[in-house]
Scaffold this motif. Sequence first.
Motif, PDB file in Angstrom:
ATOM      1  N   TYR A  99       1.163  -1.154   0.066  1.00 36.50           N
ATOM      2  CA  TYR A  99       0.325   0.036   0.082  1.00 36.50           C
ATOM      3  C   TYR A  99       0.761   1.043   0.232  1.00 36.50           C
ATOM      4  O   TYR A  99       0.786   2.101  -0.679  1.00 36.50           O
ATOM      5  CB  TYR A  99      -0.664  -0.133   1.287  1.00 36.50           C
ATOM      6  N   GLY A 100       1.446   1.427   0.764  1.00 35.14           N
ATOM      7  CA  GLY A 100       2.637   2.228   0.809  1.00 35.14           C
ATOM      8  C   GLY A 100       3.717   2.673  -0.034  1.00 35.14           C
ATOM      9  O   GLY A 100       3.759   3.580  -0.807  1.00 35.14           O
ATOM     10  N   GLY A 101       4.191   1.597  -0.966  1.00 34.19           N
ATOM     11  CA  GLY A 101       4.899   1.356  -2.210  1.00 34.19           C
ATOM     12  C   GLY A 101       3.713   2.023  -3.113  1.00 34.19           C
ATOM     13  O   GLY A 101       4.483   3.287  -4.387  1.00 34.19           O
ATOM     14  N   PHE A 102       2.210   1.468  -3.639  1.00 37.61           N
ATOM     15  CA  PHE A 102       1.719   2.459  -4.266  1.00 37.61           C
ATOM     16  C   PHE A 102       1.016   3.847  -4.486  1.00 37.61           C
ATOM     17  O   PHE A 102       1.203   4.553  -5.116  1.00 37.61           O
ATOM     18  CB  PHE A 102       0.752   0.977  -4.575  1.00 37.61           C
ATOM     19  N   VAL A 322       7.014  -1.476  -8.466  1.00 39.29           N
ATOM     20  CA  VAL A 322       6.066  -2.074  -9.691  1.00 39.29           C
ATOM     21  C   VAL A 322       5.650  -1.001 -10.074  1.00 39.29           C
ATOM     22  O   VAL A 322       4.698  -1.583 -10.906  1.00 39.29           O
ATOM     23  CB  VAL A 322       5.785  -3.150  -8.270  1.00 39.29           C
ATOM     24  N   ALA A 323       4.708  -0.379  -8.554  1.00 34.74           N
ATOM     25  CA  ALA A 323       3.250   0.204  -9.369  1.00 34.74           C
ATOM     26  C   ALA A 323       3.649   1.335 -10.471  1.00 34.74           C
ATOM     27  O   ALA A 323       2.981   1.756 -11.325  1.00 34.74           O
ATOM     28  CB  ALA A 323       2.659   0.485  -8.171  1.00 34.74           C
ATOM     29  N   ARG A 325       5.944   0.365 -12.592  1.00 33.42           N
ATOM     30  CA  ARG A 325       5.618   0.407 -14.295  1.00 33.42           C
ATOM     31  C   ARG A 325       4.680  -0.275 -14.764  1.00 33.42           C
ATOM     32  O   ARG A 325       4.087   0.198 -16.184  1.00 33.42           O
ATOM     33  CB  ARG A 325       6.954  -0.997 -14.163  1.00 33.42           C
ATOM     34  N   LYS A 326       3.856  -0.231 -13.679  1.00 36.00           N
ATOM     35  CA  LYS A 326       2.162  -0.541 -13.927  1.00 36.00           C
ATOM     36  C   LYS A 326       1.146   0.626 -13.873  1.00 36.00           C
ATOM     37  O   LYS A 326       0.192   0.766 -14.808  1.00 36.00           O
ATOM     38  CB  LYS A 326       1.466  -1.823 -12.507  1.00 36.00           C
ATOM     39  N   GLY A 327       2.109   2.024 -14.252  1.00 38.28           N
ATOM     40  CA  GLY A 327       1.198   3.143 -14.132  1.00 38.28           C
ATOM     41  C   GLY A 327       1.065   4.378 -13.118  1.00 38.28           C
ATOM     42  O   GLY A 327       0.625   4.943 -12.681  1.00 38.28           O
ATOM     43  N   GLY A 328       1.224   3.580 -11.787  1.00 37.33           N
ATOM     44  CA  GLY A 328       1.067   4.147 -10.879  1.00 37.33           C
ATOM     45  C   GLY A 328       0.063   4.237  -9.957  1.00 37.33           C
ATOM     46  O   GLY A 328      -0.812   3.580  -9.081  1.00 37.33           O
ATOM     47  N   PHE A 329      -0.487   5.248 -10.496  1.00 40.65           N
ATOM     48  CA  PHE A 329      -1.882   5.631 -10.004  1.00 40.65           C
ATOM     49  C   PHE A 329      -2.938   4.411  -9.725  1.00 40.65           C
ATOM     50  O   PHE A 329      -3.946   4.293  -9.115  1.00 40.65           O
ATOM     51  CB  PHE A 329      -2.521   6.506 -10.764  1.00 40.65           C
ATOM     52  N   GLU A 330      -3.470   3.822 -11.100  1.00 44.14           N
ATOM     53  CA  GLU A 330      -4.342   2.679 -11.274  1.00 44.14           C
ATOM     54  C   GLU A 330      -3.649   1.785 -10.410  1.00 44.14           C
ATOM     55  O   GLU A 330      -4.691   0.592  -9.632  1.00 44.14           O
ATOM     56  CB  GLU A 330      -3.904   1.959 -12.476  1.00 44.14           C
ATOM     57  N   ALA A 331      -2.530   1.145  -9.901  1.00 39.88           N
ATOM     58  CA  ALA A 331      -2.168   0.035  -9.663  1.00 39.88           C
ATOM     59  C   ALA A 331      -2.549  -0.247  -7.975  1.00 39.88           C
ATOM     60  O   ALA A 331      -2.957  -1.179  -7.027  1.00 39.88           O
ATOM     61  CB  ALA A 331      -0.563   0.236  -8.928  1.00 39.88           C
ATOM     62  N   VAL A 332      -3.372   1.382  -6.750  1.00 38.79           N
ATOM     63  CA  VAL A 332      -4.119   1.190  -6.373  1.00 38.79           C
ATOM     64  C   VAL A 332      -5.231   0.704  -6.081  1.00 38.79           C
ATOM     65  O   VAL A 332      -6.025  -0.187  -4.987  1.00 38.79           O
ATOM     66  CB  VAL A 332      -3.896   3.238  -5.697  1.00 38.79           C
ATOM     67  N   TYR A 333      -5.616   0.778  -7.119  1.00 38.97           N
ATOM     68  CA  TYR A 333      -7.301   0.188  -6.801  1.00 38.97           C
ATOM     69  C   TYR A 333      -7.103  -1.526  -7.134  1.00 38.97           C
ATOM     70  O   TYR A 333      -7.742  -2.107  -6.026  1.00 38.97           O
ATOM     71  CB  TYR A 333      -8.300  -0.302  -8.690  1.00 38.97           C
TER      72      TYR A 333
END
Lengths: 359, 491
Positions: A99-102, A322-323, A325-333
């Motif tokens: 959670y913190g990383g994302f 990791v987030a 690379r995935k796009g950051g913002f969307e990863a939180v969902y």
Amino acid sequence: MNFSCNNKISNNQLMSVIVAAFLGCTAVSAPLGIIKTAGGGAYISVFLGGFAAAVLFYILVRFTGKSINDTYENVVYNSLGKYLGFLVLLTVFVYVTVYGGFQLATTARMVHFTMEKSVSSLFAALIIILVAFYTSLRGRECVGRISEIAAVLMLVFILFIFLISAPSMDLITLKPTPDEWQGILKGAFMSFCSLSVAGYVFIMLPNGENTKKTAFSVFLAFLIITVVLSFGTALAVSCFGVEESKRKLWPVIQMMNYTEFPGSLVERQEVLMSGFYVFSSFILASLSVHISSVIIQKVFKNINRVFSVFASCAFVVFFCLVALRKGGFEAVYGIYGFSLAMYAVMLLAPIVSLLRRKK
Amino acid sequence: MELYKELNKNKEYIKNTLYGSDDIVFKEFENNGTKCFLIYADNIVRGTTIEDAVLTNIMVRGEKNFDAFQMQNNLITVGETKLVQSFEEVFDAVLLGDTVLIVENDSRAVVISTKGWPSRGIPEAKTEVVVQGPKDAFTELGSMNTVLIRRRIRDTALKVRRFKCGRRSKTDIAVMYLKDVAKEELVENIISQIKSLDVDCILDSGYMEQFLEKRYSSPFPQLQLTERPDKAASAIYEGRVAVVVDNSPFVILVPSTLNIFFQSAEDYYDRWEIMSFMRVLRFFAAILSVTLPGLYIALTVYRPDLIPTSLALKIASGRAYVPFPAIAEVLIMETAFELLREAGVRLPSPVSSAFGIVGGIVIGSAAVEAGIVGPVVVIIAALSGICSFAVPNPAFVSALRLVKYIIIFMSAFFGLFGFYTSVFLVLAHLASLESYGVPYLYPFCGGSANNYTDFKDSILRVPLRKMRKRPVFAKAGQKIRMLFKNKEGSK
């Protein structure tokens, strides 16, 4: 109150930590998804979901408070034993670092896109984690104290913005249509999930304090976040309209740009507003690093404090990468399900502890 | 080492130890056949006391075979005398300004208080000047400083614990507190810290301050130094502890928080409305003095789009012919300001103020005319400097000056993000500090410890009648400091 006790925070500090750490992050990540789902009634979703989370936390804290008279990590080991306790703490550790990383990735991207183009996302993330390293090294109370100041500053600023923006709200846009109610309920669930941060709240509980007061502090914290988010979402929808809001990346933050400040010395207020968001992210990063370092120290008993904090930072940065690379913002969902599952994991130890005591 | 019974042996040992100290006076005389030996340090004793109260009495009224005890009680007409038995005590007394009398066939010596240290009298406060309120300030004489405090606290609960500190300097230290108000653990903590010091010398309270501070690597002062007896007395009334160091005109007050550094003695002598306004102004000035140069760099270099167009154009036109980047501009002006300040301190006071004004105006306008810096930077540097003077505590101002440079560099490297990061870092550092168990940011953090009553004396200063409770420093059972018995007073 004993000031020299640096391993627990007061009820007021707990409330401030929750507000300061999660208000900024949820203000960025939650409203867009909820607006997409609930449309013009998104603010109702935010309120319903947030209020449900606040009530649930009130009940849970009151319940767990009966069995927690020590730090949470100690309760886990004492009630669940070495192996199951290790598994629970490992789950909390993974949740907190993920959670913190994302969230760190989201902040870093926002810094890069909104605040300072010349600072890359990765560099921004590293700077934030360095600051978090310093803060969490100084102990739990240090995080609590900063939050006390940051929360007040944030709320005063937000209240100021709301007072200025409220008169120009278009209430017709905010009136939900009958076919939107299903979306509103779905949005409420999303809002509830976005505030399901049991992994943080339970570890930070001030053990030995009055349970009723602690539960009320937690309830108040979530209620404040809910009201602010709900109002912010309403303002954003009223400002941009439903369809335009869905296209914005950070509607609540970007809405600030359209707010007319009387006698303002600054244009584009959303950049200044993102400063408060950065403050919030610093606190959340510090909190994530602190909690995970506490778990490392509990699991590996003889480990050096500096090393445990350093290792926590490394994990948070890893998940941030990791987030990113995935796009950051969307990863939180993607971790909302994980957040919900954390309720069960976090409650396991207090339930066992309570049952044992009754026997 | 114990004194000998034989006078000659004592004489020999003392003379050998003090050999080469020409300021020490040795006087041998007889009292009806009994040999006596007097030792004192020249110029730091009151000569008349030795002549009138010691020598005359012993030589004229002395009887045969009087020992040290009899001389102390029957002949010497000085109030403060004591018998000692070791050479160390003899040397300590002599070097402190006392006179020591050794009598033949007695292994005890009489220490007679004859201290007559040169002193410059009670001066006026120079670093904590007030318009309304007492003007007296502490002196270099530690004993005088304790008197100045005691004069303001005529309470039997006021305790003065004396210690010596410094292996060679043997500096007198006095710890003053109200026994029923100050927390015992705080007093004991301070005393144990002082006792544990094993250093050559304590030359000033600044030494002691640095030794007593827990986080000595921080630029922020964690203890308060004051030259005002009224401020020290007020602190003691609140449950804090005063540490008086001999040879220093500054008294240390423990514990201290950030909030305290924004308080001036005058705040309580004038009306609360205007003083609350001054408090707000001081906090605002402190924030401005630290952040203004950094914010200027972050906005002009990285985000000029945030500045209103007309202002941005004005700044740009002012900088059009400036050959340096904004950071260099700011650093040039800030350095010039720091140099003026430093040079002003060394100059005699009548000249220094004129020098500061002339230097500031001349350098500022010349730099703008020469195209070295833009006019806005001169305003920023001057405003930042003026704002820093609004904070009443010089040590805290110095810390703010240092922090300002951190923010300047971070803003220069990372723009607004650097600015926010450095501000958060400073906040985190302040939040991590404690002064003898009290959070440095109290009451803004941890205010619940005293039910938020200490907010009454923070950014605002409420009417004195409303400040009924003592701050968090006082013992739990000693929170009430004023009661109004009539109905009008209680309103």
